[in-house]
Design a protein around this motif. Structure first.
Motif, PDB file in Angstrom:
ATOM      1  N   LEU A  28      -0.757 -15.334 -32.556  1.00  0.00           N
ATOM      2  CA  LEU A  28       0.277 -16.210 -31.980  1.00  0.00           C
ATOM      3  C   LEU A  28       0.174 -16.199 -30.452  1.00  0.00           C
ATOM      4  O   LEU A  28       0.182 -16.887 -29.838  1.00  0.00           O
ATOM      5  CB  LEU A  28       1.552 -16.758 -33.012  1.00  0.00           C
ATOM      6  N   LEU A  29       1.411 -15.138 -30.558  1.00  0.00           N
ATOM      7  CA  LEU A  29       1.861 -15.041 -29.025  1.00  0.00           C
ATOM      8  C   LEU A  29       0.552 -14.385 -27.712  1.00  0.00           C
ATOM      9  O   LEU A  29       0.594 -15.355 -26.674  1.00  0.00           O
ATOM     10  CB  LEU A  29       2.310 -13.961 -28.608  1.00  0.00           C
ATOM     11  N   ASN A  30      -0.226 -14.024 -28.675  1.00  0.00           N
ATOM     12  CA  ASN A  30      -1.766 -14.109 -27.145  1.00  0.00           C
ATOM     13  C   ASN A  30      -2.742 -15.124 -26.583  1.00  0.00           C
ATOM     14  O   ASN A  30      -2.683 -15.507 -25.872  1.00  0.00           O
ATOM     15  CB  ASN A  30      -2.704 -12.865 -28.092  1.00  0.00           C
ATOM     16  N   GLN A  31      -2.249 -16.466 -27.931  1.00  0.00           N
ATOM     17  CA  GLN A  31      -3.112 -17.864 -28.082  1.00  0.00           C
ATOM     18  C   GLN A  31      -2.708 -18.368 -26.594  1.00  0.00           C
ATOM     19  O   GLN A  31      -2.124 -19.066 -26.231  1.00  0.00           O
ATOM     20  CB  GLN A  31      -2.705 -18.470 -28.997  1.00  0.00           C
ATOM     21  N   ILE A  32      -0.453 -17.965 -27.249  1.00  0.00           N
ATOM     22  CA  ILE A  32      -0.162 -18.957 -26.154  1.00  0.00           C
ATOM     23  C   ILE A  32       0.403 -18.454 -24.296  1.00  0.00           C
ATOM     24  O   ILE A  32       0.396 -19.196 -24.319  1.00  0.00           O
ATOM     25  CB  ILE A  32       1.926 -18.861 -26.424  1.00  0.00           C
ATOM     26  N   SER A  33       0.263 -17.529 -24.810  1.00  0.00           N
ATOM     27  CA  SER A  33       0.021 -16.891 -23.401  1.00  0.00           C
ATOM     28  C   SER A  33      -1.583 -16.622 -22.738  1.00  0.00           C
ATOM     29  O   SER A  33      -1.483 -17.018 -21.264  1.00  0.00           O
ATOM     30  CB  SER A  33      -0.186 -15.212 -23.517  1.00  0.00           C
ATOM     31  N   SER A  34      -2.591 -17.480 -23.213  1.00  0.00           N
ATOM     32  CA  SER A  34      -3.300 -17.339 -22.993  1.00  0.00           C
ATOM     33  C   SER A  34      -3.518 -18.779 -21.680  1.00  0.00           C
ATOM     34  O   SER A  34      -4.188 -19.554 -21.427  1.00  0.00           O
ATOM     35  CB  SER A  34      -4.826 -17.311 -23.906  1.00  0.00           C
ATOM     36  N   GLN A  35      -3.107 -19.865 -23.102  1.00  0.00           N
ATOM     37  CA  GLN A  35      -3.099 -21.529 -22.719  1.00  0.00           C
ATOM     38  C   GLN A  35      -1.376 -21.490 -21.660  1.00  0.00           C
ATOM     39  O   GLN A  35      -2.043 -22.007 -20.687  1.00  0.00           O
ATOM     40  CB  GLN A  35      -1.806 -21.864 -24.289  1.00  0.00           C
ATOM     41  N   GLU A  36      -0.687 -20.524 -21.187  1.00  0.00           N
ATOM     42  CA  GLU A  36       0.203 -19.899 -20.154  1.00  0.00           C
ATOM     43  C   GLU A  36      -0.348 -20.130 -19.230  1.00  0.00           C
ATOM     44  O   GLU A  36      -0.126 -20.863 -17.534  1.00  0.00           O
ATOM     45  CB  GLU A  36       1.306 -19.525 -19.946  1.00  0.00           C
ATOM     46  N   GLU A  37      -1.725 -19.275 -19.297  1.00  0.00           N
ATOM     47  CA  GLU A  37      -2.167 -18.563 -18.152  1.00  0.00           C
ATOM     48  C   GLU A  37      -3.497 -19.636 -17.787  1.00  0.00           C
ATOM     49  O   GLU A  37      -3.769 -19.966 -16.006  1.00  0.00           O
ATOM     50  CB  GLU A  37      -3.223 -17.176 -18.534  1.00  0.00           C
ATOM     51  N   LEU A  38      -3.916 -20.424 -18.613  1.00  0.00           N
ATOM     52  CA  LEU A  38      -4.672 -21.348 -18.108  1.00  0.00           C
ATOM     53  C   LEU A  38      -4.015 -22.602 -16.890  1.00  0.00           C
ATOM     54  O   LEU A  38      -4.787 -23.068 -16.729  1.00  0.00           O
ATOM     55  CB  LEU A  38      -6.010 -21.855 -19.482  1.00  0.00           C
ATOM     56  N   LEU A  39      -2.915 -22.992 -17.656  1.00  0.00           N
ATOM     57  CA  LEU A  39      -2.360 -23.884 -17.642  1.00  0.00           C
ATOM     58  C   LEU A  39      -1.907 -23.794 -15.868  1.00  0.00           C
ATOM     59  O   LEU A  39      -2.307 -24.492 -14.860  1.00  0.00           O
ATOM     60  CB  LEU A  39      -1.101 -24.439 -18.000  1.00  0.00           C
ATOM     61  N   GLU A  41      -2.949 -21.815 -13.366  1.00  0.00           N
ATOM     62  CA  GLU A  41      -4.493 -21.694 -13.322  1.00  0.00           C
ATOM     63  C   GLU A  41      -4.901 -23.356 -12.939  1.00  0.00           C
ATOM     64  O   GLU A  41      -4.898 -23.431 -11.912  1.00  0.00           O
ATOM     65  CB  GLU A  41      -5.755 -21.391 -13.547  1.00  0.00           C
ATOM     66  N   LYS A  42      -4.780 -23.688 -13.512  1.00  0.00           N
ATOM     67  CA  LYS A  42      -5.059 -25.538 -13.411  1.00  0.00           C
ATOM     68  C   LYS A  42      -4.252 -26.017 -12.715  1.00  0.00           C
ATOM     69  O   LYS A  42      -4.564 -27.167 -12.099  1.00  0.00           O
ATOM     70  CB  LYS A  42      -5.355 -26.417 -14.859  1.00  0.00           C
ATOM     71  N   VAL A  43      -2.559 -25.657 -12.579  1.00  0.00           N
ATOM     72  CA  VAL A  43      -1.588 -26.465 -11.600  1.00  0.00           C
ATOM     73  C   VAL A  43      -1.921 -26.110 -10.342  1.00  0.00           C
ATOM     74  O   VAL A  43      -2.036 -26.840  -8.945  1.00  0.00           O
ATOM     75  CB  VAL A  43      -0.751 -25.855 -11.672  1.00  0.00           C
ATOM     76  N   LYS A  44      -2.451 -24.972  -9.534  1.00  0.00           N
ATOM     77  CA  LYS A  44      -3.337 -24.124  -8.838  1.00  0.00           C
ATOM     78  C   LYS A  44      -4.200 -24.764  -7.872  1.00  0.00           C
ATOM     79  O   LYS A  44      -4.096 -25.297  -7.115  1.00  0.00           O
ATOM     80  CB  LYS A  44      -3.696 -22.572  -8.746  1.00  0.00           C
ATOM     81  N   ASN A  45      -5.410 -24.957  -9.368  1.00  0.00           N
ATOM     82  CA  ASN A  45      -6.623 -25.721  -8.992  1.00  0.00           C
ATOM     83  C   ASN A  45      -6.264 -26.971  -8.339  1.00  0.00           C
ATOM     84  O   ASN A  45      -7.313 -27.862  -7.747  1.00  0.00           O
ATOM     85  CB  ASN A  45      -7.358 -25.195  -9.742  1.00  0.00           C
ATOM     86  N   VAL A  46      -5.300 -27.823  -9.377  1.00  0.00           N
ATOM     87  CA  VAL A  46      -5.345 -29.600  -8.991  1.00  0.00           C
ATOM     88  C   VAL A  46      -3.964 -29.466  -8.111  1.00  0.00           C
ATOM     89  O   VAL A  46      -4.471 -30.906  -7.162  1.00  0.00           O
ATOM     90  CB  VAL A  46      -4.514 -29.803 -10.100  1.00  0.00           C
ATOM     91  N   HIS A  47      -3.240 -29.013  -7.785  1.00  0.00           N
ATOM     92  CA  HIS A  47      -1.805 -29.604  -6.981  1.00  0.00           C
ATOM     93  C   HIS A  47      -1.777 -28.046  -5.569  1.00  0.00           C
ATOM     94  O   HIS A  47      -1.577 -28.384  -4.991  1.00  0.00           O
ATOM     95  CB  HIS A  47      -0.804 -29.698  -7.273  1.00  0.00           C
ATOM     96  N   ASN A  48      -3.139 -27.031  -6.282  1.00  0.00           N
ATOM     97  CA  ASN A  48      -2.482 -25.805  -4.837  1.00  0.00           C
ATOM     98  C   ASN A  48      -1.154 -25.445  -5.149  1.00  0.00           C
ATOM     99  O   ASN A  48      -0.976 -25.437  -3.793  1.00  0.00           O
ATOM    100  CB  ASN A  48      -3.211 -26.636  -3.701  1.00  0.00           C
ATOM    101  N   LEU A  49      -0.783 -25.162  -5.686  1.00  0.00           N
ATOM    102  CA  LEU A  49       0.692 -24.793  -6.176  1.00  0.00           C
ATOM    103  C   LEU A  49       0.740 -23.519  -7.566  1.00  0.00           C
ATOM    104  O   LEU A  49       0.304 -23.517  -8.187  1.00  0.00           O
ATOM    105  CB  LEU A  49       1.274 -25.794  -6.510  1.00  0.00           C
TER     106      LEU A  49
END
Length: 96
Positions: A28-39, A41-49
């Protein structure tokens, strides 16, 4: 926390049931960590932040590495995060 659960799994005196619970928690902790990293990355790609995202149940804390902000940007970031989930999440955005 993962190290704590790994120690539980490696302990010869731990019951099989407790080892299974520890393994499930690591998963579960590994899944949450992966999800955090994906989010992040998405904020970086969409908002350049650059951001730090912490998921805790249905609450998501977003810290943006930018001292210039607007409520419109915060709302856009919240919508970007929420679009990844079917269930309603409580998202907070903080700028630093």
């Amino acid at each position: 926390e993962i190290n704590k659960y790994k120690n539980t799994i490696g302990d010869s005196e731990t019951t099989v049931e407790d080892k299974n619970k520890a393994f499930d928690q690591i998963k579960l902790l590994n899944q949450i960590s992966s999800q955090e990293e994906l989010l992040e990355e998405k904020v970086k790609n969409v908002h350049n932040l650059d951001s730090f995202i912490k998921i805790d149940g249905d609450q998501i804390r977003v810290v943006i590495d930018n001292d210039k902000h607007t409520s419109s940007l915060a709302n856009d970031i919240m919508r970007t995060i929420q679009s990844n989930f079917q269930d309603k999440k409580y998202i907070s955005v903080q700028f630093k």
